[in-house]
Write a protein that holds these residues in place. Structure first.
Motif, PDB file in Angstrom:
ATOM      1  N   GLU A   1       0.821  -1.208   0.000  1.00  0.00           N
ATOM      2  CA  GLU A   1       0.000   0.000   0.000  1.00  0.00           C
ATOM      3  C   GLU A   1       0.856   1.260   0.000  1.00  0.00           C
ATOM      4  O   GLU A   1       0.513   2.262  -0.624  1.00  0.00           O
ATOM      5  CB  GLU A   1      -0.938   0.001   1.210  1.00  0.00           C
ATOM      6  N   ARG A   2       1.993   1.207   0.692  1.00  0.00           N
ATOM      7  CA  ARG A   2       2.868   2.384   0.751  1.00  0.00           C
ATOM      8  C   ARG A   2       3.481   2.704  -0.610  1.00  0.00           C
ATOM      9  O   ARG A   2       4.081   3.774  -0.787  1.00  0.00           O
ATOM     10  CB  ARG A   2       3.973   2.157   1.780  1.00  0.00           C
ATOM     11  N   GLU A   3       3.354   1.776  -1.569  1.00  0.00           N
ATOM     12  CA  GLU A   3       3.905   1.976  -2.907  1.00  0.00           C
ATOM     13  C   GLU A   3       2.796   2.120  -3.948  1.00  0.00           C
ATOM     14  O   GLU A   3       2.983   1.803  -5.124  1.00  0.00           O
ATOM     15  CB  GLU A   3       4.818   0.807  -3.278  1.00  0.00           C
TER      16      GLU A   3
ATOM     17  N   SER B   1       0.426   7.372  -4.335  1.00  0.00           N
ATOM     18  CA  SER B   1       1.439   7.899  -3.416  1.00  0.00           C
ATOM     19  C   SER B   1       2.700   8.311  -4.157  1.00  0.00           C
ATOM     20  O   SER B   1       3.330   9.316  -3.823  1.00  0.00           O
ATOM     21  CB  SER B   1       1.772   6.858  -2.337  1.00  0.00           C
TER      22      SER B   1
END
Length: 255
Positions: free
Chosen positions: A145-147, A151
């Motif tokens: 999710e952080r990638e 984002s």
């Protein structure tokens, strides 16, 4: 010995000299048939055994390697582009380590470099962007999710997006959600450096429309960012007569 070799972006003469020499010496070649140009197999010797890994599991690939090793044969594992990008080589190397089989990696020219050459573009234009983000959309296989695309889009850097041609509507939405304007320059590079190479310049909002018009459904990279337009950039200071470097004294005047 196993040699994990980068095949390059497509054109047979864009494999490295070392990679070509390894193909010529190989007793066994296991190649990624869904992506690697089969013309590269023309470099093999007549009695070389060839396997298409597109039809194989990891276990089947390793079994071929084990059999080759037991017969004292040299194997080339041929991956598209450079094997360190979406090559799934870590799991193969772990299996080889577990079995005590020696291996080396021969790097290759990645398809994102081939795409830039096809577009005649520079990814890192002064005063436009100095960063390149290589990523892909989440699909059947997840992305942390952080990638997420959104984002990364927030940075406004050049983006090179792999493995996402079948999800262009969703990709456009994510890019816009992350901060790119709908009119941000974009490009679709289909099979860069192959004979059937095709490049399409568009915008973030028209990716799906342009791909459908050109009947591009897979095997393409998506390039996004102001660098795609190749305009409104500043001249490199490295070659500015006013700029002093280790090798040349500048005039001290800005031109």
């Amino acid at each position: 010995m196993v040699h994990i070799v980068g095949a390059g972006p497509g054109a047979p003469d864009l494999i490295t000299v070392r990679g070509k020499e390894l193909l010529e010496k190989a007793d066994v070649i296991i190649y990624a048939g869904s992506l690697v140009n089969p013309a590269l197999l023309d470099y093999k010797k007549a009695d070389c055994a060839v396997y298409d890994s597109a039809k194989m599991t990891l276990e089947e690939v390793i079994e071929v390697v084990v059999q080759a090793e037991s017969g004292g044969k040299m194997t080339v594992r041929l991956h598209t582009g450079d094997p360190c990008i979406y090559g799934a080589i870590r799991e193969q190397m772990d299996e080889l380590d577990h079995r005590g089989i020696s291996y080396e990696i021969c790097p290759g020219v990645s398809s994102f470099c081939g795409a830039a050459s096809a577009m005649k573009m520079e990814y890192t234009l002064p005063e436009v962007t100095q960063s390149v983000i290589i990523t892909r959309m989440a699909g059947r296989t997840p992305v942390p999710e952080r990638e997420s695309i959104a984002s990364f889009a927030a940075h406004g850097a050049t983006m090179v997006i792999f493995l996402s041609t079948g999800m262009l509507k969703e990709l456009s939405n994510e890019l816009i959600r992350g901060g790119y304007s709908p009119e941000t320059p974009a490009a679709i590079c289909y099979k860069a450096t192959w004979p059937e190479e095709k490049t399409v310049v568009c915008t973030v909002s028209t990716l799906e429309e342009c791909a459908q018009r050109e009947q591009i459904r897979k095997t393409a990279l998506i390039l996004v960012g102001d660098a795609v337009s190749q305009s409104n950039y500043s001249r490199s200071l490295l070659y500015d007569p006013s700029f002093t470097t280790e090798f040349r004294k500048g005039t001290g005047e800005t031109v």
